[in-house]
Design a protein around this motif. Structure first.
Motif, PDB file in Angstrom:
ATOM      1  N   VAL A  31       1.214  -0.987  -0.105  1.00 34.90           N
ATOM      2  CA  VAL A  31       0.132  -0.346  -0.346  1.00 34.90           C
ATOM      3  C   VAL A  31       1.078   1.398  -0.119  1.00 34.90           C
ATOM      4  O   VAL A  31       0.387   2.030  -0.472  1.00 34.90           O
ATOM      5  CB  VAL A  31      -0.934   0.214   1.089  1.00 34.90           C
ATOM      6  N   ALA A  32       1.785   0.921   0.594  1.00 40.39           N
ATOM      7  CA  ALA A  32       3.037   2.062   0.783  1.00 40.39           C
ATOM      8  C   ALA A  32       3.158   2.190  -0.495  1.00 40.39           C
ATOM      9  O   ALA A  32       3.618   3.572  -0.636  1.00 40.39           O
ATOM     10  CB  ALA A  32       4.163   2.255   2.279  1.00 40.39           C
ATOM     11  N   ALA A  33       3.863   1.461  -1.092  1.00 41.68           N
ATOM     12  CA  ALA A  33       4.821   1.752  -2.783  1.00 41.68           C
ATOM     13  C   ALA A  33       3.269   2.202  -3.773  1.00 41.68           C
ATOM     14  O   ALA A  33       4.131   2.879  -4.011  1.00 41.68           O
ATOM     15  CB  ALA A  33       5.248   0.191  -2.876  1.00 41.68           C
ATOM     16  N   ALA A  34       2.170   1.307  -3.084  1.00 36.60           N
ATOM     17  CA  ALA A  34       1.608   1.511  -3.872  1.00 36.60           C
ATOM     18  C   ALA A  34       1.188   3.286  -4.171  1.00 36.60           C
ATOM     19  O   ALA A  34       0.221   4.673  -5.386  1.00 36.60           O
ATOM     20  CB  ALA A  34      -0.396   1.576  -4.121  1.00 36.60           C
ATOM     21  N   ARG A  35       1.213   3.922  -3.113  1.00 37.49           N
ATOM     22  CA  ARG A  35       1.120   5.135  -2.669  1.00 37.49           C
ATOM     23  C   ARG A  35       2.002   6.365  -3.538  1.00 37.49           C
ATOM     24  O   ARG A  35       1.651   7.315  -3.584  1.00 37.49           O
ATOM     25  CB  ARG A  35       0.368   5.519  -1.186  1.00 37.49           C
ATOM     26  N   THR A  36       3.142   5.615  -3.823  1.00 37.18           N
ATOM     27  CA  THR A  36       3.959   6.966  -4.383  1.00 37.18           C
ATOM     28  C   THR A  36       3.381   7.071  -5.698  1.00 37.18           C
ATOM     29  O   THR A  36       4.414   8.083  -6.102  1.00 37.18           O
ATOM     30  CB  THR A  36       5.865   5.781  -4.017  1.00 37.18           C
ATOM     31  N   GLY A  37       3.055   6.122  -5.985  1.00 39.83           N
ATOM     32  CA  GLY A  37       2.841   6.261  -8.368  1.00 39.83           C
ATOM     33  C   GLY A  37       4.222   5.911  -8.667  1.00 39.83           C
ATOM     34  O   GLY A  37       3.684   5.469  -9.667  1.00 39.83           O
ATOM     35  N   ARG A  38       5.410   5.126  -8.169  1.00 38.24           N
ATOM     36  CA  ARG A  38       6.390   4.472  -9.096  1.00 38.24           C
ATOM     37  C   ARG A  38       5.882   3.323  -9.113  1.00 38.24           C
ATOM     38  O   ARG A  38       5.075   2.678  -8.894  1.00 38.24           O
ATOM     39  CB  ARG A  38       7.211   5.362  -7.748  1.00 38.24           C
ATOM     40  N   LEU A  39       6.190   3.210 -10.498  1.00 42.85           N
ATOM     41  CA  LEU A  39       6.422   1.140 -10.636  1.00 42.85           C
ATOM     42  C   LEU A  39       7.275   0.592 -10.150  1.00 42.85           C
ATOM     43  O   LEU A  39       8.195   0.800  -9.657  1.00 42.85           O
ATOM     44  CB  LEU A  39       6.760   1.331 -12.538  1.00 42.85           C
ATOM     45  N   PHE A  40       6.556  -0.753  -9.703  1.00 43.79           N
ATOM     46  CA  PHE A  40       7.035  -1.624  -9.442  1.00 43.79           C
ATOM     47  C   PHE A  40       7.151  -2.918  -9.220  1.00 43.79           C
ATOM     48  O   PHE A  40       5.935  -3.396  -9.549  1.00 43.79           O
ATOM     49  CB  PHE A  40       6.736  -1.207  -7.426  1.00 43.79           C
ATOM     50  N   THR A  41       7.701  -4.233  -8.952  1.00 37.33           N
ATOM     51  CA  THR A  41       7.045  -5.763  -8.801  1.00 37.33           C
ATOM     52  C   THR A  41       6.774  -5.841  -7.314  1.00 37.33           C
ATOM     53  O   THR A  41       7.477  -5.213  -6.331  1.00 37.33           O
ATOM     54  CB  THR A  41       8.705  -6.924  -9.274  1.00 37.33           C
ATOM     55  N   SER A  42       6.676  -7.084  -7.138  1.00 40.08           N
ATOM     56  CA  SER A  42       6.499  -7.248  -6.260  1.00 40.08           C
ATOM     57  C   SER A  42       8.112  -8.053  -5.333  1.00 40.08           C
ATOM     58  O   SER A  42       7.633  -8.141  -4.811  1.00 40.08           O
ATOM     59  CB  SER A  42       4.810  -8.629  -6.551  1.00 40.08           C
ATOM     60  N   TYR A  43       8.851  -8.662  -6.433  1.00 44.22           N
ATOM     61  CA  TYR A  43       9.809  -8.905  -6.009  1.00 44.22           C
ATOM     62  C   TYR A  43      10.446  -7.807  -5.099  1.00 44.22           C
ATOM     63  O   TYR A  43      11.267  -7.672  -3.988  1.00 44.22           O
ATOM     64  CB  TYR A  43      10.237  -9.289  -6.840  1.00 44.22           C
ATOM     65  N   GLU A  44      10.145  -6.423  -5.887  1.00 46.90           N
ATOM     66  CA  GLU A  44      11.189  -5.417  -4.989  1.00 46.90           C
ATOM     67  C   GLU A  44      10.789  -4.355  -4.160  1.00 46.90           C
ATOM     68  O   GLU A  44      11.655  -4.308  -3.243  1.00 46.90           O
ATOM     69  CB  GLU A  44      11.246  -4.172  -6.275  1.00 46.90           C
ATOM     70  N   ILE A  45       9.723  -4.658  -3.616  1.00 46.57           N
ATOM     71  CA  ILE A  45       8.234  -4.932  -2.797  1.00 46.57           C
ATOM     72  C   ILE A  45       8.905  -5.435  -1.514  1.00 46.57           C
ATOM     73  O   ILE A  45       9.575  -5.170  -0.357  1.00 46.57           O
ATOM     74  CB  ILE A  45       7.538  -4.353  -2.317  1.00 46.57           C
ATOM     75  N   ALA A  46       9.359  -6.450  -1.614  1.00 43.94           N
ATOM     76  CA  ALA A  46       9.665  -7.692  -0.966  1.00 43.94           C
ATOM     77  C   ALA A  46      10.826  -7.311  -0.293  1.00 43.94           C
ATOM     78  O   ALA A  46      11.556  -8.017   0.756  1.00 43.94           O
ATOM     79  CB  ALA A  46       9.580  -9.038  -1.621  1.00 43.94           C
ATOM     80  N   LYS A  47      11.868  -7.723  -1.465  1.00 41.64           N
ATOM     81  CA  LYS A  47      12.924  -7.451  -0.826  1.00 41.64           C
ATOM     82  C   LYS A  47      13.758  -5.686  -0.037  1.00 41.64           C
ATOM     83  O   LYS A  47      14.097  -6.446   0.685  1.00 41.64           O
ATOM     84  CB  LYS A  47      14.624  -6.991  -2.364  1.00 41.64           C
ATOM     85  N   THR A  48      13.068  -5.157  -0.864  1.00 41.99           N
ATOM     86  CA  THR A  48      13.804  -3.563   0.006  1.00 41.99           C
ATOM     87  C   THR A  48      12.649  -3.471   1.097  1.00 41.99           C
ATOM     88  O   THR A  48      13.269  -3.037   2.014  1.00 41.99           O
ATOM     89  CB  THR A  48      12.997  -2.032  -1.124  1.00 41.99           C
ATOM     90  N   ASN A  49      11.852  -4.134   1.859  1.00 48.34           N
ATOM     91  CA  ASN A  49      11.406  -3.840   2.545  1.00 48.34           C
ATOM     92  C   ASN A  49      11.495  -5.670   3.748  1.00 48.34           C
ATOM     93  O   ASN A  49      10.633  -5.515   4.603  1.00 48.34           O
ATOM     94  CB  ASN A  49       9.413  -4.114   2.371  1.00 48.34           C
ATOM     95  N   ASP A  50      12.094  -5.844   3.499  1.00 47.09           N
ATOM     96  CA  ASP A  50      12.422  -7.202   4.128  1.00 47.09           C
ATOM     97  C   ASP A  50      11.227  -8.086   4.143  1.00 47.09           C
ATOM     98  O   ASP A  50      11.476  -8.952   5.529  1.00 47.09           O
ATOM     99  CB  ASP A  50      13.571  -7.316   4.949  1.00 47.09           C
ATOM    100  N   LEU A  51      10.790  -8.086   3.272  1.00 43.86           N
ATOM    101  CA  LEU A  51       9.255  -8.866   3.599  1.00 43.86           C
ATOM    102  C   LEU A  51       9.494 -10.787   3.530  1.00 43.86           C
ATOM    103  O   LEU A  51      10.661 -11.157   3.151  1.00 43.86           O
ATOM    104  CB  LEU A  51       8.738  -8.677   2.807  1.00 43.86           C
ATOM    105  N   PRO A  52       8.833 -11.293   4.836  1.00 46.80           N
ATOM    106  CA  PRO A  52       8.510 -12.766   5.114  1.00 46.80           C
ATOM    107  C   PRO A  52       8.191 -13.407   4.102  1.00 46.80           C
ATOM    108  O   PRO A  52       7.239 -12.995   2.949  1.00 46.80           O
ATOM    109  CB  PRO A  52       7.795 -13.149   5.706  1.00 46.80           C
ATOM    110  N   GLU A  53       9.119 -14.330   3.592  1.00 45.08           N
ATOM    111  CA  GLU A  53       8.007 -15.419   2.897  1.00 45.08           C
ATOM    112  C   GLU A  53       6.775 -16.038   3.159  1.00 45.08           C
ATOM    113  O   GLU A  53       6.841 -15.984   3.940  1.00 45.08           O
ATOM    114  CB  GLU A  53       8.887 -16.882   1.761  1.00 45.08           C
ATOM    115  N   PRO A  54       6.018 -15.848   2.331  1.00 44.89           N
ATOM    116  CA  PRO A  54       4.168 -16.532   2.755  1.00 44.89           C
ATOM    117  C   PRO A  54       4.587 -18.552   2.924  1.00 44.89           C
ATOM    118  O   PRO A  54       5.192 -19.007   2.287  1.00 44.89           O
ATOM    119  CB  PRO A  54       3.755 -16.096   0.858  1.00 44.89           C
TER     120      PRO A  54
END
Length: 107
Positions: A31-54
């Protein structure tokens, strides 16, 4: 109760959360990435935010992204080559926050 294999340091591994708990953990980063308006892939968001694997990585990342599309948080923009090390440069979707998300009207 089934036996659990300890890790090499002798500790027991932390069990993976269920899908809904995992979504609650990772959705705010998207949601935070969406609010920026920039383009992204799900992997980029996961890596940047150190998100856990599902719990089920082969299906759950896609399910999360589709739920964000249904909730009008993100929209598909294009395809690009994967930057995931195990992705073998395969095609992946590129996303952007919707106008409503960029305006902060969706969560």
């Amino acid at each position: 109760m089934p036996a659990q294999q300890p890790t090499l340091d002798g500790t027991l591994p932390v069990p993976a959360p269920d899908y809904h708990t995992w979504v609650d953990q990772v959705r705010p980063a998207f949601v935070a990435a969406a609010r920026t308006g920039r383009l992204f892939t799900s992997y980029e968001i996961a890596k940047t935010n150190d998100l856990p694997e599902p719990p089920n990585p082969r299906a759950d990342w896609g399910n999360l992204v589709l739920s964000l599309v249904r909730d009008q948080v993100i929209e598909h923009v294009a395809f690009d080559r994967s930057s995931r090390p195990t992705g073998e440069r395969s095609a992946v979707a590129v996303w952007r926050g919707t106008r409503a998300a960029q305006a902060g009207r969706v969560a």
